[in-house]
Design an enzyme around this catalytic site. Structure first.
Site, PDB file in Angstrom:
ATOM      1  CE  LYS A 191      -3.119   2.581   3.065  1.00 33.78           C
ATOM      2  NZ  LYS A 191      -3.750   2.620   4.398  1.00 33.78           N
TER       3      LYS A 191
ATOM      4  CG  ASP B 238      -5.248   8.260   4.522  1.00 35.48           C
ATOM      5  OD1 ASP B 238      -6.174   8.890   3.968  1.00 35.48           O
ATOM      6  OD2 ASP B 238      -5.431   7.340   5.340  1.00 35.48           O
TER       7      ASP B 238
ATOM      8  CE  LYS C 151      -5.859   9.139   7.943  1.00 36.05           C
ATOM      9  NZ  LYS C 151      -6.313   7.989   8.747  1.00 36.05           N
TER      10      LYS C 151
ATOM     11  CG  ASP D 209      -1.837   5.295   5.023  1.00 38.43           C
ATOM     12  OD1 ASP D 209      -1.681   4.279   5.721  1.00 38.43           O
ATOM     13  OD2 ASP D 209      -2.932   5.602   4.521  1.00 38.43           O
TER      14      ASP D 209
ATOM     15  CG  ASP E 143      -9.371   7.777   7.312  1.00 35.90           C
ATOM     16  OD1 ASP E 143      -8.392   7.818   6.523  1.00 35.90           O
ATOM     17  OD2 ASP E 143      -9.243   7.797   8.546  1.00 35.90           O
TER      18      ASP E 143
ATOM     19  CD  GLU F 259      -6.821   5.357   2.837  1.00 33.65           C
ATOM     20  OE1 GLU F 259      -5.695   4.901   3.088  1.00 33.65           O
ATOM     21  OE2 GLU F 259      -7.628   5.695   3.726  1.00 33.65           O
TER      22      GLU F 259
ATOM     23  NE  ARG G 226     -10.758  -0.989   4.611  1.00 34.01           N
ATOM     24  CZ  ARG G 226     -11.149  -1.151   5.866  1.00 34.01           C
ATOM     25  NH1 ARG G 226     -12.260  -1.802   6.134  1.00 34.01           N
ATOM     26  NH2 ARG G 226     -10.428  -0.671   6.855  1.00 34.01           N
TER      27      ARG G 226
END
Length: 495
Positions: free
Chosen positions: A267, A272, A279, A290, A349, A351, A353
């Site tokens: 990933k 993010d 967030k 991230d 959030d 995201e 996956r």
């Protein structure tokens, strides 16, 4: 730094020597030799209380009778039969710290005489090198005043008996390659998000082809991904001015050119912010991390190419950003994934996956032997396991066992989480095939359960590194995990 394994008579060493002593006056085998050579010098120091053997004590001796060495570092190691791997690491760190303060240029270490339960000299040496290299690491690329790079220590010699030297040299080779992989993973992860965007990540991937002629790299931009119907991945990137890019790093060195590849998917959310489901501001700067999954896959591919293991391995860096904007995807949107399954977005959030599901579908084209994805996927994993163990989810028992064995071998720890059909119930949507979140409970598991829907055509494992990828506080920075675990897994697969 240069590492080597030699066997030299104690009386002939004219540089610097590291010896282990333990509590209650116990000496390591070479410390006993030194005591005899120096006519009981060490025994007298113990008797008067100068040497305690307690962990954390390092005493520097000079001008010792019958000894040519410039300095003798007497390292306290604690109770001889109770030294843990964590304590061994602390012993190495304290020793290196002391050596650097003396400006010694060469040392001969006998610390590999320390006995650890279920560990051999190969492990002792390898773990020592990885610890030493980690202690040297600093990221100051963006500081006007650089850190101290003037250490004169340039050679670290492990004293090893002749019959063990081949194993010791192999340990050195593995350790140096893994340490380099960890360093590169840290460098990429620590890079600020205004520099390290998806294009930068792709450029780093392309640089691997220059490092090794066994590597070829292909970069897919948004146009290419749209042609492949990777609309879930692309939705996450809609709010960013930086184009999403997926880098495919192919390493081929298996004797059988047609051997199925092992695939690693990382990933790569280079930042993010959570998208529309924004967030909190507190610690949002850490969301540059991230992309640590992608950074770790890069590090593994670097180590793999350095070792030239006889495998076929493909590393995928799934790079993009998740930012709020008028073009951002929204809660309530329904996305069509590359697999054809539809997903209702309940939280933008969640995201990672949505990016990974398309990347995991994409890699089917390689007919993989197995697939492992690595992701800073859920805060729920940190709540469940803390910051010491990565979370492991797998659909294949043998693969899970092999990964846990590699984790045990390297102390790059992982803990397996369950994956049963009941968790799929939490992902049901009234309007699509799946929802992208599964409610409050078992968030790390339901995230893995979501991904499992896209991995039915190959053995698959998922490593959630949200708690292990970086440190906070005064030691803030990327850890480089799980480069060590995954490289060891590949070493084991190559045997």
């Amino acid at each position: 730094m240069k590492y080597s394994a030699k066997n030299t008579a104690l009386s002939q060493i004219d540089s610097n020597i590291i010896l282990a002593v333990f509590e209650d006056g116990e000496l390591s085998p070479t410390a006993m030799q030194f005591d005899q050579l120096s006519q009981g010098y060490l025994t007298r120091l113990i008797q008067v209380g100068e040497v305690s053997g307690k962990q954390g004590q390092v005493l520097i001796l000079r001008d010792i009778p019958n000894c040519q060495a410039q300095r003798i570092f007497i390292v306290g190691c604690g109770k001889k039969d109770k030294i843990t791997e964590r304590q061994y690491k602390q012993i190495i760190q304290k020793t290196i710290q002391t050596i650097l303060e003396t400006q010694a240029s060469e040392v001969v270490s006998f610390l590999n005489e320390i006995e650890l339960k279920n560990r051999d000299i190969h492990w002792n040496i390898r773990f020592a090198i990885e610890t030493i290299e980690a202690s040297f690491y600093q990221f100051d690329a963006f500081k006007t005043k650089k850190g101290d790079e003037n250490s004169v220590l340039n050679e670290f010699i492990f004293d090893v008996q002749p019959e063990l030297q081949q194993d010791a040299l192999l340990a050195i080779t593995y350790a140096q390659a893994i340490a380099l992989g960890v360093k590169h993973a840290k460098d990429i992860a620590n890079c600020p998000p205004n520099i390290c965007n998806p294009t930068y990540l792709a450029e780093q991937a392309q640089s691997l082809a220059k490092h090794s002629n066994l590597i070829n790299v292909q970069v897919l931009g948004e146009k290419e991904m749209a042609e492949l119907n990777m609309f879930s991945y692309l939705a996450v990137s809609q709010g960013s001015a930086n184009e999403a890019k997926m880098s495919v790093i192919e390493y081929r060195n298996h004797p059988d050119k047609n051997a199925k590849p092992i695939v690693l998917v990382g990933k790569g959310l280079t930042f993010d912010a959570g998208g529309i489901s924004l967030k909190p501001a507190d610690s949002m700067d850490e969301m540059k991390y991230d992309m640590c999954g992608a950074a770790s896959v890069f590090g593994v591919m670097y180590a793999l190419a350095t070792l030239q293991l006889p495998l076929n391995v493909i590393g995928v860096l799934a790079g993009c950003e998740n930012l709020p904007d008028g073009n951002s995807y929204r809660p309530g949107d329904i996305l069509t994934t590359m697999s054809g399954l539809t997903v209702e977005v309940l939280n933008t959030d969640a995201e990672g996956r949505l990016v990974l599901c398309d990347a995991l579908t994409y890699v089917e084209r390689f007919n993989p032997e197995l697939v492992i994805d690595v992701a800073t996927l859920t805060g729920a994993c940190v709540v469940a396991l803390g910051q010491h163990n990565s979370g492991l989810i797998a659909t294949d028992e043998k693969l899970a066992e092999k990964l846990l064995n590699a984790a045990e071998e390297t102390t790059d720890k992982a803990w397996r989480l369950p994956l049963s059909e009941e968790y799929q119930e939490q992902l049901k949507s009234n309007f699509a095939d799946l929802a992208n979140i599964g409610g409050r409970w078992g968030g790390a598991i339901t995230a893995g359960a979501f991904l499992a829907n896209f991995t039915k055509n190959y053995p698959w494992a998922h490593l959630d590194i949200a708690g292990t990828a970086w440190l906070q506080g005064t030691n803030k920075g990327a850890t480089g995990r799980p480069v060590s675990l995954l490289t060891q897994f590949l070493i084991n697969q190559s045997k």
